[in-house]
Design a protein around this motif. Structure first.
Motif, PDB file in Angstrom:
ATOM      1  N   ALA A   1       0.905  -1.131   0.042  1.00  0.00           N
ATOM      2  CA  ALA A   1       0.009  -0.203   0.083  1.00  0.00           C
ATOM      3  C   ALA A   1       0.874   1.343  -0.108  1.00  0.00           C
ATOM      4  N   GLN A   2       1.925   1.249   0.647  1.00  0.00           N
ATOM      5  CA  GLN A   2       2.917   2.533   0.857  1.00  0.00           C
ATOM      6  C   GLN A   2       3.538   2.661  -0.303  1.00  0.00           C
ATOM      7  N   GLN A   3       4.053   1.398  -0.954  1.00  0.00           N
ATOM      8  CA  GLN A   3       4.690   1.584  -2.502  1.00  0.00           C
ATOM      9  C   GLN A   3       3.983   2.096  -3.493  1.00  0.00           C
ATOM     10  N   LEU A   4       2.514   1.904  -3.459  1.00  0.00           N
ATOM     11  CA  LEU A   4       1.590   2.358  -4.396  1.00  0.00           C
ATOM     12  C   LEU A   4       1.194   3.790  -4.069  1.00  0.00           C
ATOM     13  N   ALA A   5       1.331   4.182  -2.821  1.00  0.00           N
ATOM     14  CA  ALA A   5       1.144   5.708  -2.661  1.00  0.00           C
ATOM     15  C   ALA A   5       2.218   6.199  -3.186  1.00  0.00           C
ATOM     16  N   LEU A   6       3.403   5.792  -2.961  1.00  0.00           N
ATOM     17  CA  LEU A   6       4.761   6.513  -3.810  1.00  0.00           C
ATOM     18  C   LEU A   6       4.394   6.488  -5.340  1.00  0.00           C
ATOM     19  N   LYS A   7       4.119   5.421  -5.777  1.00  0.00           N
ATOM     20  CA  LYS A   7       3.681   5.163  -7.149  1.00  0.00           C
ATOM     21  C   LYS A   7       2.869   6.271  -7.874  1.00  0.00           C
ATOM     22  N   GLY A   8       1.673   6.578  -6.986  1.00  0.00           N
ATOM     23  CA  GLY A   8       0.743   7.338  -7.265  1.00  0.00           C
ATOM     24  C   GLY A   8       1.195   8.870  -7.357  1.00  0.00           C
ATOM     25  N   VAL A   9       2.078   9.088  -6.345  1.00  0.00           N
ATOM     26  CA  VAL A   9       2.743  10.550  -6.735  1.00  0.00           C
ATOM     27  C   VAL A   9       3.544  10.746  -7.908  1.00  0.00           C
ATOM     28  N   PHE A  10       4.297   9.618  -8.091  1.00  0.00           N
ATOM     29  CA  PHE A  10       5.093   9.608  -9.516  1.00  0.00           C
ATOM     30  C   PHE A  10       4.038   9.588 -10.716  1.00  0.00           C
ATOM     31  N   ASP A  11       3.041   8.821 -10.734  1.00  0.00           N
ATOM     32  CA  ASP A  11       2.110   8.930 -11.974  1.00  0.00           C
ATOM     33  C   ASP A  11       1.710  10.227 -12.160  1.00  0.00           C
ATOM     34  N   ALA A  12       1.217  10.932 -11.047  1.00  0.00           N
ATOM     35  CA  ALA A  12       0.520  12.299 -11.197  1.00  0.00           C
ATOM     36  C   ALA A  12       1.254  13.228 -11.860  1.00  0.00           C
ATOM     37  N   ASP A  13       2.615  12.992 -11.757  1.00  0.00           N
ATOM     38  CA  ASP A  13       3.620  14.102 -12.652  1.00  0.00           C
ATOM     39  C   ASP A  13       4.800  13.219 -12.885  1.00  0.00           C
ATOM     40  N   PRO A  14       4.973  12.518 -14.004  1.00  0.00           N
ATOM     41  CA  PRO A  14       6.117  11.634 -13.990  1.00  0.00           C
ATOM     42  C   PRO A  14       7.245  12.317 -14.873  1.00  0.00           C
ATOM     43  N   ASP A  15       7.023  13.449 -15.525  1.00  0.00           N
ATOM     44  CA  ASP A  15       8.087  14.072 -16.306  1.00  0.00           C
ATOM     45  C   ASP A  15       9.184  14.607 -15.536  1.00  0.00           C
ATOM     46  N   GLY A  16      10.471  13.873 -16.069  1.00  0.00           N
ATOM     47  CA  GLY A  16      11.743  14.138 -15.670  1.00  0.00           C
ATOM     48  C   GLY A  16      11.784  13.312 -14.225  1.00  0.00           C
ATOM     49  N   MET A  17      11.157  12.294 -13.953  1.00  0.00           N
ATOM     50  CA  MET A  17      11.000  11.569 -12.711  1.00  0.00           C
ATOM     51  C   MET A  17      11.616  10.194 -12.849  1.00  0.00           C
ATOM     52  N   LEU A  18      12.279   9.627 -11.705  1.00  0.00           N
ATOM     53  CA  LEU A  18      12.558   7.882 -11.674  1.00  0.00           C
ATOM     54  C   LEU A  18      12.041   7.595 -10.269  1.00  0.00           C
ATOM     55  N   LEU A  19      11.324   6.413 -10.422  1.00  0.00           N
ATOM     56  CA  LEU A  19      11.218   5.783  -9.117  1.00  0.00           C
ATOM     57  C   LEU A  19      11.635   4.371  -9.209  1.00  0.00           C
ATOM     58  N   TYR A  20      12.182   4.013  -7.956  1.00  0.00           N
ATOM     59  CA  TYR A  20      12.817   2.561  -7.871  1.00  0.00           C
ATOM     60  C   TYR A  20      12.764   1.742  -6.525  1.00  0.00           C
ATOM     61  N   PRO A  21      12.727   0.932  -6.254  1.00  0.00           N
ATOM     62  CA  PRO A  21      13.409   0.149  -4.865  1.00  0.00           C
ATOM     63  C   PRO A  21      14.754   0.489  -4.866  1.00  0.00           C
ATOM     64  N   ASP A  22      15.196   0.739  -3.742  1.00  0.00           N
ATOM     65  CA  ASP A  22      16.681   0.818  -3.191  1.00  0.00           C
ATOM     66  C   ASP A  22      16.891   0.284  -1.957  1.00  0.00           C
ATOM     67  N   PRO A  23      17.318  -1.161  -2.003  1.00  0.00           N
ATOM     68  CA  PRO A  23      17.599  -1.909  -0.642  1.00  0.00           C
ATOM     69  C   PRO A  23      18.597  -1.352  -0.070  1.00  0.00           C
ATOM     70  N   ASN A  24      19.618  -0.783  -0.357  1.00  0.00           N
ATOM     71  CA  ASN A  24      20.948  -0.244   0.158  1.00  0.00           C
ATOM     72  C   ASN A  24      20.884   0.882   1.259  1.00  0.00           C
ATOM     73  N   MET A  25      19.901   1.768   0.857  1.00  0.00           N
ATOM     74  CA  MET A  25      19.849   3.046   1.730  1.00  0.00           C
ATOM     75  C   MET A  25      19.237   2.562   3.219  1.00  0.00           C
ATOM     76  N   PRO A  26      19.546   3.513   4.142  1.00  0.00           N
ATOM     77  CA  PRO A  26      19.098   3.288   5.371  1.00  0.00           C
ATOM     78  C   PRO A  26      17.704   3.929   5.991  1.00  0.00           C
ATOM     79  N   TYR A  27      17.118   4.364   4.769  1.00  0.00           N
ATOM     80  CA  TYR A  27      15.887   5.240   4.815  1.00  0.00           C
ATOM     81  C   TYR A  27      14.563   4.268   4.327  1.00  0.00           C
ATOM     82  N   ASP A  28      13.780   4.584   4.898  1.00  0.00           N
ATOM     83  CA  ASP A  28      12.157   3.950   3.928  1.00  0.00           C
ATOM     84  C   ASP A  28      11.988   4.568   2.865  1.00  0.00           C
ATOM     85  N   VAL A  29      12.172   6.052   2.613  1.00  0.00           N
ATOM     86  CA  VAL A  29      11.980   6.953   1.459  1.00  0.00           C
ATOM     87  C   VAL A  29      13.291   7.866   1.381  1.00  0.00           C
ATOM     88  N   ALA A  30      13.844   7.904   0.093  1.00  0.00           N
ATOM     89  CA  ALA A  30      14.416   9.046  -0.015  1.00  0.00           C
ATOM     90  C   ALA A  30      14.014   9.873  -1.441  1.00  0.00           C
TER      91      ALA A  30
END
Length: 257
Positions: free
Chosen positions: A186-215
């Protein structure tokens, strides 16, 4: 008057002539059938060739889905799998200020970081980034295409090209949303929704090595959110609107609505 024998011969010749005419007509029909079948077979083969050729294309358009919003902007997506999920439409933004939204969401703003360089180097050249996720530094000559991906972008040795490509994308003014792959769907899809709403010049992907939930990162700038919460969505949008298009190299333009 013709004899009975002559009359029989005449009738026999008429019958043979009729049979020959009928046979000739049948042969013509059979030949036309063969021609039609041959043309149909050629059409089928041509169609298969088109399907095979298009299916084997390496362009973003041929291998992506519309929900991933991948744009072949002169870059690559190097075998990364597009994120074809439909995101959850985001709520209206509540806090339209980056500093305030970050404070309320518990996110750390790391702004105007040192520029670690922007030289294009081959994959054989060692590169170490001082931040995780990286925000600048030497990188691969080809950026990752704009879009959403389900494949992790990582600094593992086997996938070092991916992280170098995404650093190059930031050099061109891209905004990149990173999330831990362990986040609930559900949280991944919430992030994807922000991306979908304005995707120009944007990238979205999982990042297992960072120490944060989201960056969310741009060239020499980052908002790091240790824990996901709904306020993070405002942080991402405010960060996007502040830093999108501000990379030091504008070789690949961002076309905004």
């Amino acid at each position: 008057m013709a004899s009975r024998k002559e009359e029989k011969e005449r009738l026999r010749q008429q019958r043979l002539a009729a049979e020959r005419a009928s046979a000739s007509t049948g042969q013509r029909r059979l030949l036309l059938g063969y021609i039609a079948a041959g043309l149909l077979a050629l059409a089928v083969v041509a169609g298969l060739i088109v399907v095979i050729v298009s299916g084997g294309s390496s362009t973003a358009e041929a291998n992506s889905c519309s929900n991933a919003h991948i744009k072949n902007s002169g870059g690559t997506f190097r075998g990364l799998e597009p994120d074809c999920r439909e995101g959850t439409p985001p709520p209206a933004i509540k806090v339209a200020d980056l500093q305030i939204s970050a404070q309320q969401a518990g996110c750390e703003l790391r702004l105007n970081l040192a520029d670690e360089g922007n030289t294009h180097v081959p994959n054989s050249t060692p590169v170490t980034y001082k931040t995780t996720p990286p925000t600048s530094g030497n990188h691969n000559p080809v950026p990752i295409d704009d879009g959403a991906y389900i494949t992790p972008v990582t600094d593992d040795t086997s996938k070092t090209t991916n992280i170098r490509n995404e650093v190059h994308a930031m050099e061109h003014g891209r905004i990149e949303i990173h999330y831990k792959p362990s986040l609930p769907e559900a949280q991944q899809l919430a992030l994807k929704g922000v991306f979908d709403a304005d995707p120009d010049g944007m990238l979205l992907y999982p990042d297992p090595n960072m120490p944060y939930d989201v960056a969310v990162t741009a060239w020499t700038n980052m908002a790091a959110c240790p824990h996901y919460n709904p306020g993070v969505l405002d942080v991402i949008r405010n960060f996007r609107d502040t830093y999108r298009g501000n990379g030091p190299e504008q070789g690949i333009p961002i076309v905004l609505p």
